[in-house]
Design a protein around this motif. Structure first.
Motif, PDB file in Angstrom:
ATOM      1  N   LYS A   1      42.586  27.537  36.191  1.00 51.55           N
ATOM      2  CA  LYS A   1      43.796  28.269  37.108  1.00 51.55           C
ATOM      3  C   LYS A   1      43.844  29.805  36.489  1.00 51.55           C
ATOM      4  CE  LYS A   1      46.609  24.547  37.826  1.00 51.55           C
ATOM      5  NZ  LYS A   1      47.946  23.777  37.796  1.00 51.55           N
ATOM      6  N   SER A   2      43.438  29.927  35.439  1.00 48.99           N
ATOM      7  CA  SER A   2      43.252  31.437  34.667  1.00 48.99           C
ATOM      8  C   SER A   2      42.394  31.399  33.665  1.00 48.99           C
ATOM      9  CB  SER A   2      44.664  31.573  33.999  1.00 48.99           C
ATOM     10  OG  SER A   2      45.595  31.508  34.988  1.00 48.99           O
ATOM     11  N   PHE A   3      41.827  32.681  33.361  1.00 46.52           N
ATOM     12  CA  PHE A   3      40.974  32.811  32.279  1.00 46.52           C
ATOM     13  C   PHE A   3      41.435  34.308  31.628  1.00 46.52           C
ATOM     14  CE2 PHE A   3      39.081  35.323  35.916  1.00 46.52           C
ATOM     15  CZ  PHE A   3      38.470  36.229  35.323  1.00 46.52           C
ATOM     16  N   GLN A   4      40.810  34.199  30.203  1.00 44.01           N
ATOM     17  CA  GLN A   4      41.209  35.292  29.405  1.00 44.01           C
ATOM     18  C   GLN A   4      39.821  36.023  28.925  1.00 44.01           C
ATOM     19  OE1 GLN A   4      43.548  34.766  26.365  1.00 44.01           O
ATOM     20  NE2 GLN A   4      43.805  36.679  25.734  1.00 44.01           N
ATOM     21  N   ILE A   5      39.422  37.142  29.045  1.00 46.35           N
ATOM     22  CA  ILE A   5      37.944  37.717  28.553  1.00 46.35           C
ATOM     23  C   ILE A   5      38.228  37.817  27.157  1.00 46.35           C
ATOM     24  CG2 ILE A   5      36.512  39.467  28.518  1.00 46.35           C
ATOM     25  CD1 ILE A   5      37.038  39.841  31.483  1.00 46.35           C
ATOM     26  N   ILE A   6      37.483  37.186  26.211  1.00 46.38           N
ATOM     27  CA  ILE A   6      38.165  37.597  24.806  1.00 46.38           C
ATOM     28  C   ILE A   6      36.860  38.538  24.230  1.00 46.38           C
ATOM     29  CG2 ILE A   6      39.301  35.571  24.440  1.00 46.38           C
ATOM     30  CD1 ILE A   6      36.995  33.859  23.497  1.00 46.38           C
ATOM     31  N   SER A   7      35.778  38.616  24.716  1.00 48.38           N
ATOM     32  CA  SER A   7      34.519  39.346  24.242  1.00 48.38           C
ATOM     33  C   SER A   7      33.635  39.615  24.956  1.00 48.38           C
ATOM     34  CB  SER A   7      34.221  38.942  22.992  1.00 48.38           C
ATOM     35  OG  SER A   7      33.069  37.515  23.370  1.00 48.38           O
TER      36      SER A   7
END
Length: 85
Positions: free
Chosen positions: A64-70
């Motif tokens: 449903k969501s994603f967070q770019i971490i690098s």
């Protein structure tokens, strides 16, 4: 220094809304969702295409969501994101 610039640019992109994908890009873990995994992509030519590839892969995973971490790379970018359901 290049990685720092790329990371800062990714953070700036993360604050923008692109809405063309089902998985929503977020800046932090949504309080109502749980982390379900980590995805990676490579071979993007710019930050926009990197974000689009991560969004498509998040959609494939049913997130449903994603967070770019690098993000890393010079000519061909690689990116990692946490996905949430």
């Amino acid at each position: 220094m290049k990685n720092l610039k790329i990371t800062l640019a990714a953070i700036a992109l993360a604050s923008a809304s692109f809405g063309s994908f089902a998985a929503e890009l977020v800046n932090a873990q949504p309080s109502d969702l749980q982390k379900t995994g980590v995805i990676t992509v490579s071979g993007a030519s710019d930050l926009t295409s990197l974000e689009n590839k991560l969004a498509a892969k998040a959609d494939e995973a049913g997130a449903k969501s994603f967070q770019i971490i690098s993000t890393t790379g010079d000519n061909k970018l690689h990116g990692t994101a946490i996905i949430y359901n």
